[in-house]
Design an enzyme around this catalytic site. Sequence first.
Site, mmCIF file in Angstrom:
data_model
loop_
_atom_site.group_PDB
_atom_site.id
_atom_site.type_symbol
_atom_site.label_atom_id
_atom_site.label_comp_id
_atom_site.label_asym_id
_atom_site.label_seq_id
_atom_site.Cartn_x
_atom_site.Cartn_y
_atom_site.Cartn_z
ATOM 1 N N ASP A 6 0.772 -1.246 0.000
ATOM 2 C CA ASP A 6 0.000 0.000 0.000
ATOM 3 C C ASP A 6 0.804 1.298 0.000
ATOM 4 O O ASP A 6 0.640 2.139 -0.856
ATOM 5 C CB ASP A 6 -0.948 0.018 1.198
ATOM 6 C CG ASP A 6 -1.936 -1.127 1.154
ATOM 7 O OD1 ASP A 6 -1.783 -2.022 0.306
ATOM 8 O OD2 ASP A 6 -2.865 -1.125 1.974
ATOM 9 N N GLU A 59 1.855 -9.820 11.242
ATOM 10 C CA GLU A 59 1.597 -9.255 9.917
ATOM 11 C C GLU A 59 2.922 -8.901 9.228
ATOM 12 O O GLU A 59 3.122 -9.148 8.059
ATOM 13 C CB GLU A 59 0.710 -8.013 10.081
ATOM 14 C CG GLU A 59 0.232 -7.395 8.782
ATOM 15 C CD GLU A 59 -0.632 -6.158 9.014
ATOM 16 O OE1 GLU A 59 -0.746 -5.711 10.185
ATOM 17 O OE2 GLU A 59 -1.188 -5.639 8.034
HETATM 18 C C1 2M8 Z 1 -3.271 -4.098 3.715
HETATM 19 O O1 2M8 Z 1 -4.155 -3.302 2.962
HETATM 20 C C2 2M8 Z 1 -5.427 -2.848 3.459
HETATM 21 C C3 2M8 Z 1 -6.131 -2.165 2.291
HETATM 22 O O2 2M8 Z 1 -6.369 -3.090 1.282
HETATM 23 C C4 2M8 Z 1 -5.342 -1.889 4.604
HETATM 24 O O3 2M8 Z 1 -4.251 -1.395 4.930
HETATM 25 O O4 2M8 Z 1 -6.395 -1.610 5.206
HETATM 26 C C5 2M8 Z 1 -2.124 -4.535 2.792
HETATM 27 O O5 2M8 Z 1 -1.049 -5.070 3.528
HETATM 28 C C6 2M8 Z 1 -2.628 -5.547 1.760
HETATM 29 O O6 2M8 Z 1 -1.572 -6.076 1.004
HETATM 30 C C7 2M8 Z 1 -3.398 -6.686 2.430
HETATM 31 O O7 2M8 Z 1 -3.986 -7.474 1.430
HETATM 32 C C8 2M8 Z 1 -4.464 -6.176 3.399
HETATM 33 C C9 2M8 Z 1 -5.089 -7.297 4.227
HETATM 34 O O8 2M8 Z 1 -4.084 -8.092 4.793
HETATM 35 O O9 2M8 Z 1 -3.908 -5.217 4.301
#
Ligand code: 2M8
Length: 456
Positions: free
Chosen positions: A192, A428
Amino acid sequence: MTTDLLTVSSDVASASAVASATSSDERLRRLAVATLDGNWARGHTVPSRQLYPHQWSWDAAFIAIGLAHYDPARAWHDLRSLFGGQWADGRVPHIVFDDGVDEADYFPGPAFWRAPSPPAMPGGATTGLVQPPVHAVAAWEVYSRNPSEESLDQLRRLYPPLVKQQEYLLGRRDAGGAGLPSIVHPWESGLDNSPSWDAPLTEVPVEEDLLRRYVRQDLRKAHADHRPTNVDYCRYIHIAETYRDTGYADANLADEHPFVVECPNFAALTGAAERALAEIARVIGGDPAPHLARAERITAAILDRLYDPINGTFHALNVRTGKLSPVHCVNGLIPLILPDLPEEHVPGILAEAASPRFGLPTAAGGLPVPSYDRTAPDFDPVRYWRGPIWININWMLWRGLRTHGRHELAAHLRASMLNLIKREGCFEYYHPDTGAGVGAPAFSWTAALALDLLAA
Ligand code: 2M8
Protein backbone atom coordinates in the site's frame (compact mmCIF):
# COMPACT_ATOMS: atom_id res chain seq x y z
CA MET A 1 36.68 -46.36 24.95
CA THR A 2 37.07 -42.60 24.79
CA THR A 3 36.12 -42.74 21.12
CA ASP A 4 33.04 -44.81 21.96
CA LEU A 5 31.97 -42.34 24.60
CA LEU A 6 32.45 -39.46 22.21
CA THR A 7 30.50 -41.29 19.52
CA VAL A 8 27.68 -42.03 21.91
CA SER A 9 27.54 -38.51 23.29
CA SER A 10 27.65 -36.93 19.82
CA ASP A 11 24.88 -39.32 18.72
CA VAL A 12 22.83 -38.26 21.71
CA ALA A 13 23.55 -34.60 20.95
CA SER A 14 22.53 -34.91 17.32
CA ALA A 15 19.44 -36.94 18.24
CA SER A 16 18.36 -34.23 20.63
CA ALA A 17 19.14 -31.57 18.01
CA VAL A 18 16.89 -33.45 15.59
CA ALA A 19 14.22 -33.86 18.28
CA SER A 20 14.27 -30.18 19.14
CA ALA A 21 14.27 -29.18 15.45
CA THR A 22 11.32 -31.47 14.88
CA SER A 23 9.48 -30.15 17.86
CA SER A 24 10.08 -26.51 16.93
CA ASP A 25 8.75 -27.28 13.44
CA GLU A 26 5.81 -29.07 14.97
CA ARG A 27 5.14 -26.20 17.38
CA LEU A 28 5.10 -23.76 14.47
CA ARG A 29 2.86 -26.04 12.46
CA ARG A 30 0.36 -26.14 15.33
CA LEU A 31 0.53 -22.39 15.82
CA ALA A 32 -0.03 -21.79 12.10
CA VAL A 33 -3.01 -24.14 11.98
CA ALA A 34 -4.49 -22.56 15.12
CA THR A 35 -3.99 -19.09 13.58
CA LEU A 36 -5.77 -20.01 10.37
CA ASP A 37 -8.55 -21.80 12.23
CA GLY A 38 -8.95 -18.84 14.58
CA ASN A 39 -9.32 -16.52 11.60
CA TRP A 40 -12.16 -18.50 10.05
CA ALA A 41 -15.13 -16.17 10.23
CA ARG A 42 -18.57 -16.89 8.82
CA GLY A 43 -17.66 -18.63 5.60
CA HIS A 44 -14.12 -17.46 4.81
CA THR A 45 -10.71 -16.81 6.38
CA VAL A 46 -10.01 -13.19 7.33
CA PRO A 47 -6.43 -11.82 7.24
CA SER A 48 -6.67 -10.75 10.89
CA ARG A 49 -9.58 -10.53 13.31
CA GLN A 50 -8.11 -7.38 14.73
CA LEU A 51 -7.52 -5.22 11.66
CA TYR A 52 -9.09 -6.83 8.60
CA PRO A 53 -12.54 -8.33 9.30
CA HIS A 54 -13.49 -9.16 5.66
CA GLN A 55 -12.07 -11.37 2.90
CA TRP A 56 -9.10 -9.89 1.01
CA SER A 57 -8.12 -11.00 -2.46
CA TRP A 58 -4.42 -11.84 -2.48
CA ASP A 59 -4.59 -12.85 1.18
CA ALA A 60 -7.16 -15.49 0.17
CA ALA A 61 -4.69 -16.91 -2.37
CA PHE A 62 -1.83 -17.15 0.15
CA ILE A 63 -4.22 -18.59 2.72
CA ALA A 64 -5.34 -21.29 0.26
CA ILE A 65 -1.67 -22.23 -0.30
CA GLY A 66 -1.37 -22.86 3.46
CA LEU A 67 -4.73 -24.59 3.82
CA ALA A 68 -3.67 -26.96 1.02
CA HIS A 69 -1.41 -28.59 3.61
CA TYR A 70 -4.16 -29.64 5.99
CA ASP A 71 -7.64 -28.72 4.78
CA PRO A 72 -7.88 -28.59 0.98
CA ALA A 73 -11.68 -28.47 1.09
CA ARG A 74 -11.44 -25.17 3.00
CA ALA A 75 -8.80 -23.90 0.57
CA TRP A 76 -11.21 -24.45 -2.34
CA HIS A 77 -14.03 -22.96 -0.30
CA ASP A 78 -12.03 -19.78 0.41
CA LEU A 79 -11.11 -19.34 -3.25
CA ARG A 80 -14.71 -19.93 -4.35
CA SER A 81 -15.97 -17.49 -1.74
CA LEU A 82 -13.64 -14.79 -3.10
CA PHE A 83 -14.60 -15.49 -6.70
CA GLY A 84 -18.26 -15.26 -5.64
CA GLY A 85 -17.53 -11.52 -5.62
CA GLN A 86 -16.12 -11.43 -9.17
CA TRP A 87 -17.67 -8.73 -11.34
CA ALA A 88 -19.24 -9.32 -14.74
CA ASP A 89 -16.25 -7.58 -16.35
CA GLY A 90 -13.91 -10.18 -14.79
CA ARG A 91 -12.36 -8.12 -12.02
CA VAL A 92 -11.84 -9.93 -8.75
CA PRO A 93 -12.40 -7.34 -6.05
CA HIS A 94 -9.74 -6.60 -3.52
CA ILE A 95 -12.20 -7.03 -0.66
CA VAL A 96 -15.36 -9.13 -0.49
CA PHE A 97 -17.26 -7.70 2.45
CA ASP A 98 -18.84 -9.82 5.13
CA ASP A 99 -22.35 -8.42 5.55
CA GLY A 100 -22.34 -9.56 9.18
CA VAL A 101 -19.60 -7.03 10.02
CA ASP A 102 -20.59 -3.52 11.05
CA GLU A 103 -19.83 -0.77 8.48
CA ALA A 104 -17.94 1.07 11.23
CA ASP A 105 -15.49 -1.81 11.72
CA TYR A 106 -13.46 -1.14 8.58
CA PHE A 107 -12.93 1.94 6.46
CA PRO A 108 -13.61 2.20 3.58
CA GLY A 109 -16.55 -0.20 3.87
CA PRO A 110 -19.35 -1.14 1.44
CA ALA A 111 -21.16 2.22 1.76
CA PHE A 112 -18.07 4.02 0.47
CA TRP A 113 -17.51 1.82 -2.58
CA ARG A 114 -21.08 1.69 -3.87
CA ALA A 115 -20.06 -1.17 -6.10
CA PRO A 116 -22.70 -2.62 -8.42
CA SER A 117 -24.24 -5.85 -7.16
CA PRO A 118 -25.46 -7.77 -10.19
CA PRO A 119 -27.74 -10.67 -9.33
CA ALA A 120 -25.08 -13.04 -10.63
CA MET A 121 -22.87 -11.99 -7.75
CA PRO A 122 -24.01 -13.87 -4.68
CA GLY A 123 -20.89 -12.91 -2.77
CA GLY A 124 -22.32 -9.63 -1.47
CA ALA A 125 -20.76 -6.17 -1.44
CA THR A 126 -17.22 -5.61 -2.70
CA THR A 127 -14.74 -2.89 -3.49
CA GLY A 128 -14.10 -1.95 -7.12
CA LEU A 129 -10.33 -2.35 -6.90
CA VAL A 130 -8.23 -5.46 -7.54
CA GLN A 131 -5.09 -6.96 -6.01
CA PRO A 132 -2.21 -9.03 -7.43
CA PRO A 133 -3.59 -12.18 -9.12
CA VAL A 134 -1.99 -14.94 -7.07
CA HIS A 135 -5.12 -17.10 -7.32
CA ALA A 136 -4.25 -19.31 -10.31
CA VAL A 137 -0.92 -20.11 -8.65
CA ALA A 138 -2.82 -20.89 -5.44
CA ALA A 139 -5.37 -23.11 -7.23
CA TRP A 140 -2.56 -24.99 -8.94
CA GLU A 141 -0.75 -25.45 -5.58
CA VAL A 142 -3.89 -26.74 -3.86
CA TYR A 143 -4.48 -29.21 -6.68
CA SER A 144 -0.83 -30.33 -6.91
CA ARG A 145 -0.74 -31.14 -3.21
CA ASN A 146 -4.12 -32.91 -3.34
CA PRO A 147 -4.55 -34.31 -6.86
CA SER A 148 -7.92 -35.98 -6.17
CA GLU A 149 -11.05 -36.17 -8.35
CA GLU A 150 -12.60 -33.56 -6.05
CA SER A 151 -9.65 -31.19 -6.61
CA LEU A 152 -9.88 -31.73 -10.35
CA ASP A 153 -13.52 -30.83 -10.21
CA GLN A 154 -12.70 -27.67 -8.25
CA LEU A 155 -10.04 -26.75 -10.80
CA ARG A 156 -12.55 -27.19 -13.62
CA ARG A 157 -14.96 -24.86 -11.82
CA LEU A 158 -12.36 -22.20 -11.07
CA TYR A 159 -10.63 -22.18 -14.44
CA PRO A 160 -13.20 -20.01 -16.33
CA PRO A 161 -13.31 -17.27 -13.63
CA LEU A 162 -9.50 -17.34 -13.37
CA VAL A 163 -9.28 -16.83 -17.13
CA LYS A 164 -11.79 -13.96 -16.94
CA GLN A 165 -9.71 -12.35 -14.21
CA GLN A 166 -6.64 -12.39 -16.46
CA GLU A 167 -8.64 -11.10 -19.44
CA TYR A 168 -9.78 -8.15 -17.36
CA LEU A 169 -6.27 -7.32 -16.19
CA LEU A 170 -4.66 -7.71 -19.60
CA GLY A 171 -7.59 -6.08 -21.40
CA ARG A 172 -9.38 -3.20 -19.71
CA ARG A 173 -6.46 -2.62 -17.38
CA ASP A 174 -3.80 -2.40 -20.08
CA ALA A 175 -3.83 1.37 -19.75
CA GLY A 176 -0.28 1.68 -21.08
CA GLY A 177 -1.19 -0.32 -24.20
CA ALA A 178 1.93 -2.50 -24.02
CA GLY A 179 0.52 -5.71 -22.56
CA LEU A 180 0.92 -5.12 -18.81
CA PRO A 181 -1.86 -4.47 -16.29
CA SER A 182 -1.94 -1.06 -14.64
CA ILE A 183 -2.90 -0.54 -11.05
CA VAL A 184 -5.14 2.45 -10.46
CA HIS A 185 -4.72 2.71 -6.69
CA PRO A 186 -1.83 1.96 -4.30
CA TRP A 187 -4.15 -0.52 -2.51
CA GLU A 188 -4.22 -2.57 -5.71
CA SER A 189 -0.51 -3.27 -5.41
CA GLY A 190 -0.92 -4.90 -2.00
CA LEU A 191 2.21 -2.89 -0.99
CA ASP A 192 0.00 0.00 0.00
CA ASN A 193 2.34 2.78 1.11
CA SER A 194 5.46 1.55 -0.68
CA PRO A 195 7.87 4.34 -1.70
CA SER A 196 7.32 3.00 -5.25
CA TRP A 197 4.20 5.17 -5.37
CA ASP A 198 5.68 8.35 -3.89
CA ALA A 199 6.42 10.02 -7.23
CA PRO A 200 3.02 9.34 -8.86
CA LEU A 201 1.26 10.30 -5.62
CA THR A 202 2.73 13.80 -5.71
CA GLU A 203 0.30 14.45 -8.58
CA VAL A 204 -2.68 13.55 -6.39
CA PRO A 205 -4.24 16.39 -4.37
CA VAL A 206 -4.37 16.21 -0.57
CA GLU A 207 -7.88 17.27 0.43
CA GLU A 208 -7.69 17.43 4.19
CA ASP A 209 -11.45 17.74 4.63
CA LEU A 210 -11.70 14.10 3.50
CA LEU A 211 -10.54 13.03 6.94
CA ARG A 212 -13.29 15.09 8.50
CA ARG A 213 -15.85 13.38 6.26
CA TYR A 214 -14.47 9.89 6.81
CA VAL A 215 -13.02 8.23 9.91
CA ARG A 216 -9.96 6.00 9.62
CA GLN A 217 -10.76 2.84 11.56
CA ASP A 218 -7.25 1.41 11.35
CA LEU A 219 -5.91 3.99 13.81
CA ARG A 220 -8.34 2.76 16.48
CA LYS A 221 -6.66 -0.64 16.32
CA ALA A 222 -3.05 -0.05 15.27
CA HIS A 223 -0.28 2.39 16.15
CA ALA A 224 -0.31 5.50 13.92
CA ASP A 225 3.47 5.23 13.43
CA HIS A 226 2.99 1.80 11.90
CA ARG A 227 0.30 2.74 9.41
CA PRO A 228 0.17 4.94 6.28
CA THR A 229 0.06 8.65 7.15
CA ASN A 230 -3.03 10.88 7.01
CA VAL A 231 -1.60 12.54 3.89
CA ASP A 232 -1.38 9.09 2.28
CA TYR A 233 -4.97 8.37 3.32
CA CYS A 234 -6.27 11.65 1.89
CA ARG A 235 -4.72 10.66 -1.42
CA TYR A 236 -6.02 7.09 -1.21
CA ILE A 237 -9.55 8.36 -0.65
CA HIS A 238 -9.31 10.91 -3.44
CA ILE A 239 -8.14 8.27 -5.95
CA ALA A 240 -10.78 5.77 -4.82
CA GLU A 241 -13.57 8.37 -5.04
CA THR A 242 -12.43 9.45 -8.49
CA TYR A 243 -12.49 5.87 -9.76
CA ARG A 244 -15.80 5.12 -8.06
CA ASP A 245 -17.42 8.24 -9.53
CA THR A 246 -16.62 7.08 -13.07
CA GLY A 247 -18.50 3.87 -12.23
CA TYR A 248 -15.15 2.02 -12.27
CA ALA A 249 -15.20 2.54 -16.02
CA ASP A 250 -11.50 1.98 -16.89
CA ALA A 251 -11.90 4.26 -19.94
CA ASN A 252 -9.01 6.63 -20.81
CA LEU A 253 -7.28 5.77 -17.57
CA ALA A 254 -3.85 7.03 -18.64
CA ASP A 255 -5.27 10.47 -19.47
CA GLU A 256 -8.02 10.88 -16.93
CA HIS A 257 -7.24 8.90 -13.81
CA PRO A 258 -4.84 10.43 -11.26
CA PHE A 259 -2.84 7.26 -10.48
CA VAL A 260 -1.90 4.74 -13.19
CA VAL A 261 1.16 2.61 -12.54
CA GLU A 262 2.71 -0.65 -13.73
CA CYS A 263 4.22 -2.54 -10.78
CA PRO A 264 6.91 -5.21 -11.27
CA ASN A 265 5.39 -7.39 -8.54
CA PHE A 266 1.85 -7.18 -9.92
CA ALA A 267 3.06 -7.71 -13.49
CA ALA A 268 5.26 -10.69 -12.58
CA LEU A 269 2.38 -12.30 -10.70
CA THR A 270 0.15 -11.78 -13.75
CA GLY A 271 2.75 -13.69 -15.79
CA ALA A 272 3.00 -16.40 -13.12
CA ALA A 273 -0.80 -16.70 -13.24
CA GLU A 274 -0.69 -17.45 -16.98
CA ARG A 275 1.88 -20.20 -16.36
CA ALA A 276 -0.31 -21.70 -13.63
CA LEU A 277 -3.32 -21.50 -15.97
CA ALA A 278 -1.31 -23.40 -18.59
CA GLU A 279 -0.75 -26.19 -16.02
CA ILE A 280 -4.41 -26.14 -15.05
CA ALA A 281 -5.53 -26.22 -18.70
CA ARG A 282 -3.30 -29.25 -19.25
CA VAL A 283 -4.87 -31.31 -16.48
CA ILE A 284 -8.49 -30.38 -17.21
CA GLY A 285 -8.13 -31.10 -20.93
CA GLY A 286 -7.86 -27.47 -22.10
CA ASP A 287 -5.26 -25.78 -24.28
CA PRO A 288 -2.17 -24.50 -22.44
CA ALA A 289 -0.72 -22.81 -25.55
CA PRO A 290 -2.53 -19.43 -25.31
CA HIS A 291 -1.53 -19.11 -21.64
CA LEU A 292 2.11 -19.85 -22.37
CA ALA A 293 2.09 -17.38 -25.24
CA ARG A 294 0.60 -14.69 -22.96
CA ALA A 295 3.14 -15.53 -20.23
CA GLU A 296 5.98 -14.99 -22.69
CA ARG A 297 4.52 -11.69 -23.85
CA ILE A 298 4.22 -10.51 -20.25
CA THR A 299 7.86 -11.35 -19.48
CA ALA A 300 8.93 -9.53 -22.65
CA ALA A 301 6.85 -6.47 -21.70
CA ILE A 302 8.25 -6.44 -18.14
CA LEU A 303 11.78 -6.47 -19.58
CA ASP A 304 10.90 -3.81 -22.10
CA ARG A 305 9.10 -1.42 -19.75
CA LEU A 306 10.11 -2.00 -16.14
CA TYR A 307 13.78 -2.92 -16.38
CA ASP A 308 16.40 -0.38 -15.43
CA PRO A 309 19.73 -1.39 -17.05
CA ILE A 310 21.72 0.90 -14.73
CA ASN A 311 20.51 -0.79 -11.54
CA GLY A 312 19.97 -4.19 -13.15
CA THR A 313 16.56 -4.47 -11.46
CA PHE A 314 12.93 -3.63 -12.04
CA HIS A 315 11.04 -0.48 -11.07
CA ALA A 316 7.47 0.76 -11.07
CA LEU A 317 6.46 2.76 -14.15
CA ASN A 318 4.27 5.84 -13.91
CA VAL A 319 2.14 5.34 -17.02
CA ARG A 320 1.02 8.98 -17.01
CA THR A 321 4.55 10.35 -17.26
CA GLY A 322 6.44 7.37 -18.72
CA LYS A 323 8.97 7.61 -15.85
CA LEU A 324 10.38 4.72 -13.85
CA SER A 325 10.40 5.15 -10.09
CA PRO A 326 13.97 5.90 -8.95
CA VAL A 327 13.64 4.16 -5.57
CA HIS A 328 14.66 0.60 -4.72
CA CYS A 329 11.72 -1.41 -3.44
CA VAL A 330 11.34 -5.12 -2.93
CA ASN A 331 8.79 -5.36 -5.75
CA GLY A 332 11.76 -4.83 -8.12
CA LEU A 333 13.11 -8.27 -7.14
CA ILE A 334 9.95 -10.26 -7.75
CA PRO A 335 10.28 -10.79 -11.55
CA LEU A 336 12.68 -13.52 -10.40
CA ILE A 337 9.59 -15.76 -10.08
CA LEU A 338 9.29 -15.82 -13.89
CA PRO A 339 10.90 -19.02 -15.19
CA ASP A 340 11.52 -17.42 -18.60
CA LEU A 341 13.32 -14.43 -17.13
CA PRO A 342 16.55 -14.67 -19.16
CA GLU A 343 19.48 -15.96 -17.07
CA GLU A 344 21.45 -12.82 -17.93
CA HIS A 345 18.99 -10.81 -15.77
CA VAL A 346 19.24 -13.03 -12.70
CA PRO A 347 22.63 -11.82 -11.37
CA GLY A 348 21.40 -8.19 -11.30
CA ILE A 349 18.45 -9.14 -9.11
CA LEU A 350 20.61 -11.30 -6.86
CA ALA A 351 23.24 -8.57 -6.50
CA GLU A 352 20.57 -6.06 -5.47
CA ALA A 353 18.95 -8.58 -3.10
CA ALA A 354 22.27 -9.44 -1.40
CA SER A 355 23.48 -5.82 -1.30
CA PRO A 356 23.21 -3.68 1.87
CA ARG A 357 19.93 -2.37 0.46
CA PHE A 358 18.14 -5.69 1.14
CA GLY A 359 20.66 -7.99 2.84
CA LEU A 360 19.38 -11.31 1.49
CA PRO A 361 20.93 -13.92 3.80
CA THR A 362 23.77 -15.63 1.92
CA ALA A 363 24.75 -17.86 4.83
CA ALA A 364 22.99 -19.36 7.85
CA GLY A 365 21.47 -16.71 10.13
CA GLY A 366 20.26 -13.26 9.16
CA LEU A 367 16.82 -11.86 8.52
CA PRO A 368 14.57 -12.06 5.46
CA VAL A 369 14.63 -9.06 3.13
CA PRO A 370 12.84 -5.81 4.08
CA SER A 371 10.24 -4.13 1.89
CA TYR A 372 12.41 -1.13 1.10
CA ASP A 373 16.04 -0.12 0.63
CA ARG A 374 17.73 -0.16 4.09
CA THR A 375 20.22 2.47 2.91
CA ALA A 376 17.56 4.99 1.82
CA PRO A 377 17.23 8.07 4.07
CA ASP A 378 13.47 7.55 4.34
CA PHE A 379 13.70 3.82 5.23
CA ASP A 380 11.19 3.41 8.05
CA PRO A 381 11.53 0.20 10.08
CA VAL A 382 7.97 0.17 11.39
CA ARG A 383 5.79 1.92 8.84
CA TYR A 384 4.05 -0.85 6.98
CA TRP A 385 5.46 -1.28 3.44
CA ARG A 386 8.23 1.31 3.85
CA GLY A 387 10.76 -0.93 5.58
CA PRO A 388 9.34 -3.88 7.54
CA ILE A 389 9.84 -7.50 6.55
CA TRP A 390 6.80 -9.19 5.00
CA ILE A 391 6.61 -12.96 4.70
CA ASN A 392 4.54 -13.13 1.49
CA ILE A 393 7.13 -11.12 -0.44
CA ASN A 394 9.99 -13.21 0.93
CA TRP A 395 8.06 -16.37 0.07
CA MET A 396 7.82 -15.19 -3.55
CA LEU A 397 11.51 -14.39 -3.61
CA TRP A 398 12.20 -17.87 -2.21
CA ARG A 399 10.17 -19.38 -5.05
CA GLY A 400 12.07 -17.24 -7.55
CA LEU A 401 15.41 -18.42 -6.18
CA ARG A 402 14.34 -22.03 -6.58
CA THR A 403 12.93 -21.39 -10.05
CA HIS A 404 16.34 -20.13 -11.13
CA GLY A 405 18.28 -22.94 -9.45
CA ARG A 406 19.70 -20.85 -6.57
CA HIS A 407 18.93 -23.60 -4.07
CA GLU A 408 21.46 -22.66 -1.42
CA LEU A 409 20.24 -19.07 -1.25
CA ALA A 410 16.67 -20.35 -1.21
CA ALA A 411 17.50 -22.63 1.74
CA HIS A 412 19.02 -19.73 3.71
CA LEU A 413 16.02 -17.52 3.00
CA ARG A 414 13.60 -20.29 3.99
CA ALA A 415 15.48 -20.87 7.25
CA SER A 416 15.54 -17.14 8.02
CA MET A 417 11.77 -16.89 7.56
CA LEU A 418 11.02 -19.97 9.63
CA ASN A 419 13.38 -18.90 12.43
CA LEU A 420 11.76 -15.50 12.58
CA ILE A 421 8.20 -16.84 12.70
CA LYS A 422 9.18 -19.48 15.28
CA ARG A 423 10.72 -16.82 17.48
CA GLU A 424 8.06 -14.12 17.14
CA GLY A 425 4.83 -15.83 16.07
CA CYS A 426 2.64 -15.21 13.02
CA PHE A 427 2.78 -11.41 12.79
CA GLU A 428 1.60 -9.25 9.92
CA TYR A 429 5.17 -7.97 9.45
CA TYR A 430 8.49 -7.76 11.31
CA HIS A 431 10.93 -5.07 12.34
CA PRO A 432 13.83 -5.22 9.83
CA ASP A 433 16.55 -4.59 12.47
CA THR A 434 15.36 -6.53 15.51
CA GLY A 435 12.99 -8.98 13.86
CA ALA A 436 10.31 -8.07 16.43
CA GLY A 437 6.77 -8.84 15.30
CA VAL A 438 4.82 -5.70 14.31
CA GLY A 439 1.28 -5.02 13.09
CA ALA A 440 -1.51 -7.52 13.58
CA PRO A 441 -0.65 -10.66 15.56
CA ALA A 442 -2.19 -13.97 14.42
CA PHE A 443 -1.95 -12.90 10.78
CA SER A 444 -3.25 -15.41 8.26
CA TRP A 445 -0.85 -15.24 5.31
CA THR A 446 2.19 -15.50 7.59
CA ALA A 447 0.69 -18.65 9.13
CA ALA A 448 -0.31 -20.08 5.76
CA LEU A 449 3.07 -19.54 4.13
CA ALA A 450 4.85 -20.91 7.22
CA LEU A 451 2.97 -24.18 6.58
CA ASP A 452 4.16 -24.13 2.98
CA LEU A 453 7.76 -23.43 4.01
CA LEU A 454 7.67 -26.19 6.62
CA ALA A 455 6.56 -28.68 3.98
CA ALA A 456 9.34 -27.77 1.53
C1 2M8 B 1 -3.27 -4.10 3.72
O1 2M8 B 1 -4.15 -3.30 2.96
C2 2M8 B 1 -5.43 -2.85 3.46
C3 2M8 B 1 -6.13 -2.17 2.29
O2 2M8 B 1 -6.37 -3.09 1.28
C4 2M8 B 1 -5.34 -1.89 4.60
O3 2M8 B 1 -4.25 -1.40 4.93
O4 2M8 B 1 -6.40 -1.61 5.21
C5 2M8 B 1 -2.12 -4.53 2.79
O5 2M8 B 1 -1.05 -5.07 3.53
C6 2M8 B 1 -2.63 -5.55 1.76
O6 2M8 B 1 -1.57 -6.08 1.00
C7 2M8 B 1 -3.40 -6.69 2.43
O7 2M8 B 1 -3.99 -7.47 1.43
C8 2M8 B 1 -4.46 -6.18 3.40
C9 2M8 B 1 -5.09 -7.30 4.23
O8 2M8 B 1 -4.08 -8.09 4.79
O9 2M8 B 1 -3.91 -5.22 4.30
